[in-house]
Design a protein around this motif. Structure first.
Motif: not given
Length: 326
Positions: A113-121, A148-166
C-alpha cells in the motif's frame, strides 16, 4: 513467539506503549551476540497498532546487513521507483543498555500500500532443501508465498492468483537447473523468452542491472530474491531485499560475467534515471533514516556509480556478449 510491549519515546520524551509479539530472527550466527554480558539478537516484531504507519518489521543487528550501505542502497532503489522496504538506524533500550538496531520493514499488505501497489502475492525462495545434504535435491529452491495472510479469506480469488504466481515463479527458480551457466550456482537465470513474458520487462532489466553495477548481486540469488506478482497485469516486479555489501566503503569489483546483453541494452536509460535523482532530497532522506553521511560523500558515491557504468560500457565495446551468455 512471545508477547511484548514496545515503549516508544519521542524527542520531547513523551512515551507510549505498543503491545505486540516478538520472536528471534535470522538463521545465521551473526544474528546473535553477547554484549557486556547481555544476550542480544535480531528480532521480528508485529505490533497491534502502528509505529509511524509500520506494524510489521524486523530489528536487525546492524552488521548483519552492513547497515550503512543497506540504508543507502535501499533508499536509492526507492528513489528510482523500485519496490524497496524502508530501512533506518534506530536506538533502543535493551536490558537498560543502549543498542543500535537496523529497522527493516517486512513485506506485506502495508508495504504494498505504501508503494501504491494492489495487494497481491509476494514470492520468495523456499530454502527447506537448500541446506540439506541430500544429493537428490542438489540444494534445490522453489517458490513459496511470503505474505500468506493474503489468501486466508480468498475473497478475490487470491488462492488461484497465488497458485498462478507460484507456478510462474518456479519456472524462474528451476531454470538454473536446466541451463548451463558461468554464473554462480545460486544466481537465477533471466535471459529467456518464456520467463521474460511474465516479468515487467524494462523495469526489471534496469533493476537487475543496477544490482550488478553496485555489486549487490545477492539480491538476485534464489535465496534472497523477492517477487511481487501484480494480480491485475499478471506480471512480476522484483523487490529489493538484503544487499549485504559494503558499497559505501569498499565496493566489490564489477563481475562482468554476470551481466547479460538484455540487461546491458538499458544501461544508458538507467544512467538517465539516476541523473534525475535530486541529491538534496536523497541526502535528506538518508539523514532521516539515521545514516550519517555528508552531502559531499553522497555525491562521491553517486559519481562512483556513474564511473562504474562507464567501465561497463567500455568493457563491452571490446568484449563479445557471447562469452557471457548462459
Amino acid at each position: 513467539n512471545f508477547k511484548a510491549n514496545l515503549i516508544i519515546t519521542d524527542e520531547e520524551l513523551n512515551e507510549c506503549s505498543l503491545p505486540g509479539r516478538i520472536r528471534v530472527n535470522g538463521d545465521q550466527k551473526d544474528h546473535i551476540s553477547i554484549k557486556e554480558g547481555i544476550f542480544i539478537s535480531s528480532m521480528d516484531i508485529r505490533i497491534e497498532d502502528n509505529l509511524n504507519s509500520y506494524n510489521d518489521f524486523k530489528l536487525l543487528l546492524p552488521e548483519t546487513r552492513r547497515y550503512k550501505s543497506e540504508i543507502f542502497i535501499s533508499t536509492l532503489f526507492s528513489e528510482l521507483n523500485f519496490l524497496s522496504p524502508y530501512a533506518s538506524l534506530i536506538k533502543i533500550d535493551y536490558f537498560k543498555k543502549k543498542q543500535n538496531y537496523l529497522f527493516y520493514e517486512n513485506l506485506g499488505k502495508e508495504f504494498l500500500e505504501r508503494n501504491n501497489r494492489i495487494e497481491g502475492p509476494i514470492i520468495r525462495g523456499d530454502e527447506r532443501f537448500y541446506f540439506d545434504n541430500n544429493e537428490k535435491f542438489d540444494q534445490i529452491v522453489v517458490g513459496r508465498l511470503e505474505n500468506s495472510n493474503w489468501i486466508k479469506n480468498n475473497e478475490k480469488n487470491q488462492v488461484h492468483i497465488s497458485i498462478e504466481a507460484l507456478t510462474k515463479a518456479n519456472q524462474i527458480f528451476l531454470e538454473r537447473y536446466f541451463v548451463k551457466s558461468k554464473k554462480p550456482p545460486n544466481m537465477l537465470i533471466f535471459n529467456d523468452d518464456k520467463i521474460n513474458q511474465f516479468i515487467d520487462d524494462e523495469k526489471f532489466k534496469k533493476f537487475i542491472l543496477l544490482t550488478r553495477i553496485i555489486g549487490a548481486e545477492n539480491v538476485t540469488t534464489q535465496n534472497d530474491i523477492r517477487f511481487y506478482y501484480d494480480p491485475i497485469f499478471r506480471k512480476f516486479e522484483v523487490i529489493f531485499n538484503d544487499a549485504s555489501v559494503h558499497f559505501l566503503n569498499n565496493p566489490l569489483r564489477i563481475n562482468y560475467l554476470n551481466i547479460d546483453k538484455f540487461e546491458f541494452e538499458l544501461i544508458n536509460q538507467l544512467l538517465f534515471d539516476l541523473k534525475k535523482i535530486s541529491i538534496e532530497k536523497l541526502h535528506k532522506k538518508l539523514i532521516e533514516r539515521g545514516l550519517k553521511i555528508s552531502k559531499e560523500k553522497l555525491e562521491k558515491n553517486i559519481s562512483n556509480i556513474y564511473s562504474r557504468i562507464d567501465d561497463i560500457n567500455n568493457y563491452f565495446k571490446n568484449n563479445d556478449f557471447t562469452e557471457h551468455k548462459s
